[in-house]
Scaffold this active site. Sequence first.
Site, PDB file in Angstrom:
ATOM      1  N   ASP A  52       1.746   0.799  -9.150  1.00  0.00           N
ATOM      2  CA  ASP A  52       1.795   2.168  -8.637  1.00  0.00           C
ATOM      3  C   ASP A  52       2.269   3.057  -9.791  1.00  0.00           C
ATOM      4  O   ASP A  52       3.436   3.021 -10.162  1.00  0.00           O
ATOM      5  CB  ASP A  52       2.764   2.228  -7.451  1.00  0.00           C
ATOM      6  CG  ASP A  52       2.978   3.645  -6.921  1.00  0.00           C
ATOM      7  OD1 ASP A  52       2.360   4.588  -7.453  1.00  0.00           O
ATOM      8  OD2 ASP A  52       3.774   3.804  -5.978  1.00  0.00           O
ATOM      9  N   LYS A  60       1.265  14.286  -8.919  1.00  0.00           N
ATOM     10  CA  LYS A  60       2.404  14.330  -9.833  1.00  0.00           C
ATOM     11  C   LYS A  60       1.948  14.695 -11.254  1.00  0.00           C
ATOM     12  O   LYS A  60       2.479  15.596 -11.867  1.00  0.00           O
ATOM     13  CB  LYS A  60       3.141  12.988  -9.873  1.00  0.00           C
ATOM     14  CG  LYS A  60       3.445  12.376  -8.497  1.00  0.00           C
ATOM     15  CD  LYS A  60       4.687  12.949  -7.853  1.00  0.00           C
ATOM     16  CE  LYS A  60       4.873  12.560  -6.395  1.00  0.00           C
ATOM     17  NZ  LYS A  60       4.807  11.145  -6.070  1.00  0.00           N
ATOM     18  N   TRP A 105       9.894   3.849  -3.386  1.00  0.00           N
ATOM     19  CA  TRP A 105       8.435   3.657  -3.369  1.00  0.00           C
ATOM     20  C   TRP A 105       8.059   2.188  -3.375  1.00  0.00           C
ATOM     21  O   TRP A 105       7.173   1.759  -2.640  1.00  0.00           O
ATOM     22  CB  TRP A 105       7.761   4.404  -4.515  1.00  0.00           C
ATOM     23  CG  TRP A 105       7.973   5.877  -4.397  1.00  0.00           C
ATOM     24  CD1 TRP A 105       8.652   6.688  -5.249  1.00  0.00           C
ATOM     25  CD2 TRP A 105       7.551   6.733  -3.313  1.00  0.00           C
ATOM     26  NE1 TRP A 105       8.676   7.969  -4.776  1.00  0.00           N
ATOM     27  CE2 TRP A 105       8.013   8.030  -3.605  1.00  0.00           C
ATOM     28  CE3 TRP A 105       6.839   6.521  -2.132  1.00  0.00           C
ATOM     29  CZ2 TRP A 105       7.773   9.108  -2.755  1.00  0.00           C
ATOM     30  CZ3 TRP A 105       6.598   7.595  -1.285  1.00  0.00           C
ATOM     31  CH2 TRP A 105       7.066   8.874  -1.601  1.00  0.00           C
TER      32      TRP A 105
HETATM   33  C1  LIG Z   1       4.926  10.349  -4.693  1.00  0.00           C
HETATM   34  C2  LIG Z   1       4.825   8.880  -4.836  1.00  0.00           C
HETATM   35  C3  LIG Z   1       4.159   8.081  -3.884  1.00  0.00           C
HETATM   36  C4  LIG Z   1       3.575   8.638  -2.620  1.00  0.00           C
HETATM   37  O1  LIG Z   1       2.377   9.237  -2.884  1.00  0.00           O
HETATM   38  P1  LIG Z   1       1.473   9.855  -1.724  1.00  0.00           P
HETATM   39  O2  LIG Z   1       0.230  10.222  -2.481  1.00  0.00           O
HETATM   40  O3  LIG Z   1       2.208  11.021  -1.146  1.00  0.00           O
HETATM   41  O4  LIG Z   1       1.234   8.787  -0.698  1.00  0.00           O
HETATM   42  C5  LIG Z   1       4.077   6.733  -4.124  1.00  0.00           C
HETATM   43  N1  LIG Z   1       4.606   6.178  -5.220  1.00  0.00           N
HETATM   44  C6  LIG Z   1       5.261   6.910  -6.150  1.00  0.00           C
HETATM   45  C7  LIG Z   1       5.825   6.241  -7.364  1.00  0.00           C
HETATM   46  C8  LIG Z   1       5.385   8.279  -5.978  1.00  0.00           C
HETATM   47  O5  LIG Z   1       6.040   9.014  -6.895  1.00  0.00           O
END
Ligand SMILES: *Cc1c(COP(=O)(O)O)cnc(C)c1O
Length: 353
Positions: free
Chosen positions: A168, A192, A101
């Site tokens: 993030d 998540k 990521w």
């Molecule tokens: C799942 C995830 C993403 C991607 O998220 P999307 O909403 O599908 O773009 C980005 N960063 C992390 C840490 C993730 O777990």
Amino acid sequence: MKKHNFSAGPAILPQSVKEKASQAALDYEGIGLSLMEISHRGKHFVGILEQTEAHVRQLFNLGDEYAVLFLTGGASTQFFMSAMNLANPSDKVAFVDTGTWSSKSIKEAKLFTNVDVIASSEDKDYTYVPKGYSVPEDAKYLHLTSNNTIYGTQIKDWIDCPCPIVCDMSSDIFSRPVPIEKFGMIYAGAQKNVGPAGVTLAVIRKDLLGKVERTIPTMLDYKTHIAKGSSFNTPPVFPIYVTMLTLSWIIENGGTAAMEKRNAEKANLLYDEIDRNPLFYGPVAKEDRSHMNATFLLNDDSKEKAFLDMCQSAGIVGLKGHRSVGGFRASIYNALDKESVEVLTEVMRNLAS
Ligand SMILES: *Cc1c(COP(=O)(O)O)cnc(C)c1O
């Protein structure tokens, strides 16, 4: 049979949230209409949006200097949108690379600014979190990925940093308290730990905006969404509602401090079994083990089918590791009950006996 949902995302939601959401899908609070068929400018949804923002403000303890936005495009859009809005081409932005990521966020930020990757755990296949690095004095911000969903690593200590942190938090948002004053921006795809797919949460310190020279398309400019209260265009109404319900559930269950305790209990139970059980091992450095996504492998691959069959019989789903790393990954987000981890560790014990 009760399912034990260890899926990494879209992921488990609290049962009470799913029940309320089902009801709202048919008839929102007795108005005779589904939440999916009423105006996003009407009082019902405006009330939901206000409540969702209030929950985010409470859970992060946000002051007025922060804006709360509900966006679309996933966390993946924030990879470039954050750089586009916060940094000029000549600025320097520091990144810590903890795998997939963050690597993706680095690639996208490079389209808009100077990226300095100041630390990486690539040398050991991202099985640890880099520490002891220093952030350049002239960095505009430091970008971190708080929890690496795929490798199962998690940042436990927040660095003292001369600049704001842009983070993030897609896979561990509201799983524990965070020192909000360190952060210039936090973003997370909802699917998540806070809701269904379709809405992306962004928290931004407003004084960081309006400083770039480039022209930003209206929809990609945070200022647009701040000015219009996340309703410049039609927001993802239903995902925002389910997010509101999930945040209410977190607050009713004691907030982020209680979530941290609950998540630590589940994580410890599982990691103790991984360490104790001769059939399994965990690849991640112990101090960096994620309390959200626990990754583990079998010492002997020939036992994999037997293990997965036993999992299936026990109602365990979503345990397969990410396609890029293999093995197993148990995602143990806020909404997962300790009972589900107990069922999993029992299967692991039974496989070894
Ligand atoms: C799942 C995830 C993403 C991607 O998220 P999307 O909403 O599908 O773009 C980005 N960063 C992390 C840490 C993730 O777990």
